[in-house]
Design a protein around this motif. Structure first.
Motif, PDB file in Angstrom:
ATOM      1  N   TYR A 305       0.844  -1.185   0.000  1.00 17.94           N
ATOM      2  CA  TYR A 305       0.000   0.000   0.000  1.00 17.94           C
ATOM      3  C   TYR A 305       0.887   1.246   0.000  1.00 17.94           C
ATOM      4  CZ  TYR A 305      -3.559  -3.390   1.380  1.00 17.94           C
ATOM      5  OH  TYR A 305      -4.407  -4.480   1.417  1.00 17.94           O
ATOM      6  N   GLN A 306       0.599   2.175  -0.921  1.00 16.44           N
ATOM      7  CA  GLN A 306       1.360   3.430  -0.950  1.00 16.44           C
ATOM      8  C   GLN A 306       0.507   4.543  -0.351  1.00 16.44           C
ATOM      9  OE1 GLN A 306       2.476   5.247  -4.757  1.00 16.44           O
ATOM     10  NE2 GLN A 306       4.476   5.768  -3.865  1.00 16.44           N
ATOM     11  N   VAL A 496       4.684  12.313  -6.935  1.00 19.83           N
ATOM     12  CA  VAL A 496       5.374  13.446  -6.316  1.00 19.83           C
ATOM     13  C   VAL A 496       6.681  12.944  -5.697  1.00 19.83           C
ATOM     14  CG1 VAL A 496       5.245  15.221  -4.524  1.00 19.83           C
ATOM     15  CG2 VAL A 496       3.217  14.652  -5.887  1.00 19.83           C
ATOM     16  N   GLU A 497       7.790  13.541  -6.138  1.00 22.37           N
ATOM     17  CA  GLU A 497       9.101  13.021  -5.740  1.00 22.37           C
ATOM     18  C   GLU A 497      10.001  14.050  -5.082  1.00 22.37           C
ATOM     19  OE1 GLU A 497      10.811  11.247  -9.192  1.00 22.37           O
ATOM     20  OE2 GLU A 497       9.290   9.662  -9.345  1.00 22.37           O
ATOM     21  N   ASN A 498       9.602  15.353  -5.076  1.00 21.74           N
ATOM     22  CA  ASN A 498      10.474  16.347  -4.451  1.00 21.74           C
ATOM     23  C   ASN A 498       9.649  17.513  -3.908  1.00 21.74           C
ATOM     24  OD1 ASN A 498      10.155  18.381  -6.663  1.00 21.74           O
ATOM     25  ND2 ASN A 498      11.257  16.823  -7.856  1.00 21.74           N
ATOM     26  N   GLU A 499      10.309  18.320  -3.090  1.00 21.60           N
ATOM     27  CA  GLU A 499       9.632  19.423  -2.410  1.00 21.60           C
ATOM     28  C   GLU A 499       9.187  20.507  -3.388  1.00 21.60           C
ATOM     29  OE1 GLU A 499       7.829  21.088   0.699  1.00 21.60           O
ATOM     30  OE2 GLU A 499       8.930  19.189   0.753  1.00 21.60           O
ATOM     31  N   ARG A 500       9.911  20.637  -4.491  1.00 17.39           N
ATOM     32  CA  ARG A 500       9.521  21.632  -5.490  1.00 17.39           C
ATOM     33  C   ARG A 500       8.136  21.341  -6.052  1.00 17.39           C
ATOM     34  NH1 ARG A 500      12.386  22.212 -11.365  1.00 17.39           N
ATOM     35  NH2 ARG A 500      11.274  24.064 -12.110  1.00 17.39           N
ATOM     36  N   GLN A 501       7.858  20.062  -6.302  1.00 13.67           N
ATOM     37  CA  GLN A 501       6.532  19.691  -6.770  1.00 13.67           C
ATOM     38  C   GLN A 501       5.479  19.985  -5.712  1.00 13.67           C
ATOM     39  OE1 GLN A 501       8.002  15.653  -7.675  1.00 13.67           O
ATOM     40  NE2 GLN A 501       6.990  15.820  -9.655  1.00 13.67           N
ATOM     41  N   VAL A 502       5.808  19.674  -4.458  1.00 13.71           N
ATOM     42  CA  VAL A 502       4.871  19.919  -3.360  1.00 13.71           C
ATOM     43  C   VAL A 502       4.508  21.397  -3.283  1.00 13.71           C
ATOM     44  CG1 VAL A 502       4.588  19.847  -0.851  1.00 13.71           C
ATOM     45  CG2 VAL A 502       5.697  17.944  -2.037  1.00 13.71           C
ATOM     46  N   ARG A 511      -4.454  19.393  -2.412  1.00  7.70           N
ATOM     47  CA  ARG A 511      -4.289  19.024  -1.009  1.00  7.70           C
ATOM     48  C   ARG A 511      -3.621  17.663  -0.825  1.00  7.70           C
ATOM     49  NH1 ARG A 511      -7.658  16.892   3.247  1.00  7.70           N
ATOM     50  NH2 ARG A 511      -9.124  16.201   1.652  1.00  7.70           N
ATOM     51  N   LEU A 512      -3.952  16.683  -1.710  1.00  6.89           N
ATOM     52  CA  LEU A 512      -3.491  15.303  -1.527  1.00  6.89           C
ATOM     53  C   LEU A 512      -2.475  14.908  -2.589  1.00  6.89           C
ATOM     54  CD1 LEU A 512      -6.950  13.638  -0.774  1.00  6.89           C
ATOM     55  CD2 LEU A 512      -5.237  14.435   0.882  1.00  6.89           C
ATOM     56  N   ALA A 513      -1.536  14.048  -2.196  1.00  7.65           N
ATOM     57  CA  ALA A 513      -0.511  13.571  -3.134  1.00  7.65           C
ATOM     58  C   ALA A 513       0.003  12.218  -2.673  1.00  7.65           C
ATOM     59  CB  ALA A 513       0.645  14.565  -3.223  1.00  7.65           C
ATOM     60  N   GLN A 514       0.575  11.481  -3.633  1.00  4.19           N
ATOM     61  CA  GLN A 514       1.286  10.248  -3.302  1.00  4.19           C
ATOM     62  C   GLN A 514       2.523  10.162  -4.175  1.00  4.19           C
ATOM     63  OE1 GLN A 514      -2.110   7.661  -5.126  1.00  4.19           O
ATOM     64  NE2 GLN A 514      -0.312   6.313  -5.118  1.00  4.19           N
ATOM     65  N   GLY A 515       3.559   9.541  -3.646  1.00  7.74           N
ATOM     66  CA  GLY A 515       4.811   9.431  -4.390  1.00  7.74           C
ATOM     67  C   GLY A 515       5.962   9.153  -3.446  1.00  7.74           C
ATOM     68  N   TRP A 516       7.133   8.915  -4.009  1.00 11.65           N
ATOM     69  CA  TRP A 516       8.299   8.535  -3.214  1.00 11.65           C
ATOM     70  C   TRP A 516       8.798   9.669  -2.320  1.00 11.65           C
ATOM     71  CZ3 TRP A 516      11.755   5.156  -6.952  1.00 11.65           C
ATOM     72  CH2 TRP A 516      11.070   3.957  -7.212  1.00 11.65           C
TER      73      TRP A 516
END
Length: 542
Positions: A305-306, A496-502, A511-516
């Motif tokens: 589960y991610q 989503v893989e980095n703070e820049r994307q966030v 509001r919501l995201a999933q990724g490494w």
């Protein structure tokens, strides 16, 4: 009483082995045909490449020859001008005029001899002695180009040392030694240069002692083959002459052989790679399919589960269910066994197994996690199965799983029958399940079906949110977010893989995201442990 027919074997006819023999013959025929095809294609390709190489070499060589003659032409022009000026100042030949002509020749390395013809008919030369009679317009091998007259004189036995090109303008003459001129051209070893008469096709100037012999005039700008040479014809400054660059058949045959061997081996390697790859894929398909059926039947698959994270609070709001499979100790990626299951018609059974296992994981682990919801991907087989809503309702009722805790995801590819799928999805929604559109934006009709189907959440595909695109002026994802908000849909950003994307996503109200950047996929017990640890360290949030 009728007699029973005699066995085929008793009549000398053998039945066994016929099909394998035919298959063996077919394989031999296929391999042989493929080999012949590769040989033929390789040979044709080698011819094309060899001809192309020689053509381009000759096309590049001729401008180089013209460029190398630039200084020669400049010395001819300057010497003839100086001779014309001296001709107006000299009334008769003298030692002084001879010295002046000698200095002029010495100052120009390509000029071998110079002469002027005075008004009284006397000829003054740089040698200081009378030459053989000057050539006339009626002399052999006379050609004109613009204001200049040319005579091409070959020496004894074709020797370059006593062969000359005479250039004249009115009463001034210069001699160019053929040997010196050819050294200026700097021709490659495999190529020769000739000037031929347009009418007779006779070579009047050649870089070799074996001048080219043409029976017919090939078109200018095309490669022509004779008995022993390959030629390419160019127009030049003389109307009566053509420039011809030649090379031997040996160079062409050598190039063709090298190209043929190279292309053949490349084709052979590619064919072997394709054959081995196809066989491997076929073997993988054949070997994996029964293993996959067995894995589904005996619950040998497992789920990870991610987390889906609230980017504002950092709290885990949900988790996407991801199927994993280890066959004989080796991990088989979903990109391999999911298409296999689709082709084999196993997706309905596989998805029901996933839902059943997710229900067990919820009962054992996730019930402790409060409002954490689990998302499960559905296939086309599920959203067209009229019994699917009843299966889901009965399973969750038996295990006391709240409908709000299970969210179903669909993709555009799963909506082959949109009308029927819409009915099934509405039934699931009526049971209390929320619906999400996964990988939004990757299909051609995403907007149309999101307006028609009863969905609650839109998941933006990771391809729109890469580091290169996240802040691009023409980025599409902000428009997707705006559209989702106008339809009252929640948005989840995938990959989503980095703070820049966030930062960029939060600025647009996502509001919501999933990724490494937040977490990889986790086994259920570890997900529960980390969720509870997180909940214990932070106050509750919505």
């Amino acid at each position: 009483m009728a007699k029973s027919p005699r066995p085929l074997s008793s009549m000398g006819i053998k039945r066994e082995g016929t099909a394998p023999a035919l298959m063996k013959r077919f394989r031999l025929f296929f391999v042989g045909s493929t080999a012949v095809l590769i040989l033929g294609v390789s040979w044709l390709a080698a011819e094309v490449i060899a001809k192309r190489y020689i053509t381009e070499s000759m096309q590049d060589l001729y401008p180089a020859i013209q460029s190398s003659l630039t200084e020669v032409n400049a010395q001819i022009d300057s010497t003839l001008s100086a001779l014309a000026e001296q001709n107006t100042q000299v009334e008769h030949c003298s030692e002084g005029s001879h010295l002046e002509l000698s200095r002029l020749v010495a100052a120009n390395r390509y000029i071998y001899e110079a002469a002027i013809r005075l008004e009284n008919g006397a000829v003054c030369t740089s040698y200081g002695r009378a030459l053989q009679p000057l050539p006339t317009l009626n002399s052999a091998q006379y050609y004109k180009s613009g204001k200049l007259d040319y005579w091409l004189q070959n020496g004894k036995a074709g020797s370059n040392d006593d062969s000359f090109i005479i250039v004249a303008q009115k009463s001034t003459f210069v001699w160019l030694n053929k040997g010196i001129l050819l050294s200026t051209l700097d021709l490659p070893d495999d190529y020769d240069f000739d000037l031929i008469e347009r009418g007779s096709l006779r070579s009047v100037f050649s870089s070799t002692r074996d001048p080219i012999s043409l029976r017919t005039l090939p078109p200018s700008g095309t490669l022509a083959f004779s008995e022993d040479k390959i030629s390419y014809v160019f127009e030049n400054q003389w109307p009566e002459l053509l420039s011809v660059i030649t090379t031997s058949h040996v160079l062409y045959q050598r190039l063709r052989a090298i190209c043929f061997i190279s292309i053949f081996f490349i084709f052979a390697i590619i064919s072997i790679a394709v054959t081995v790859g196809s066989y491997h894929l076929y073997s993988l398909h054949i070997s994996l399919l029964p293993k996959l059926k067995k894995a589904i039947k005996h619950s040998e698959l497992h789920l990870h589960y991610q987390p889906i994270v609230n980017m504002t609070t950092g709290k885990w709001s949900g988790a996407e269910c991801l199927i994993r499979w280890n066959a004989n100790g080796k991990s088989v990626p979903p990109s391999v066994f999911i298409p296999l299951a689709e082709k084999a018609g196993l997706m309905a059974e596989l998805t029901r197994w996933v839902i059943t296992r997710a229900t067990e994981d919820y009962t054992e682990h996730f019930r402790k996690c409060g409002n954490l919801y689990i998302t499960i991907n559905l296939s086309a087989a599920n959203v067209e199965d009229e019994t699917f809503p009843d299966f889901v309702h009965g399973l969750f009722l038996r295990h006391r799983v709240p409908a709000k805790s299970i969210l179903f995801e669909i993709t555009e590819s799963s909506l082959l029958n949109k009308g029927k799928a819409s009915i099934i999805l509405q039934q699931l929604r009526d049971l209390g399940h929320r619906l999400a559109v996964d990988d939004f934006g990757t299909g051609y009709s995403s907007l149309s079906y999101i307006e028609e189907l009863p969905v609650d959440i839109l998941k933006i595909d990771r391809s729109f949110l890469t580091p290169e695109k996240i802040n691009a002026p023409d980025a599409l994802w902000p428009h997707i977010v705006k559209m989702a908000k106008s339809l009252g849909l929640e948005v989840v950003a995938e990959g989503v893989e980095n703070e820049r994307q966030v930062t960029s996503l939060r600025k647009k109200g996502v509001r919501l995201a999933q990724g490494w950047h937040y977490s990889r996929d986790l086994p259920p017990e570890l997900l529960t442990q980390q969720y509870l640890t997180q909940a214990a360290l932070s106050p509750p949030h919505d």
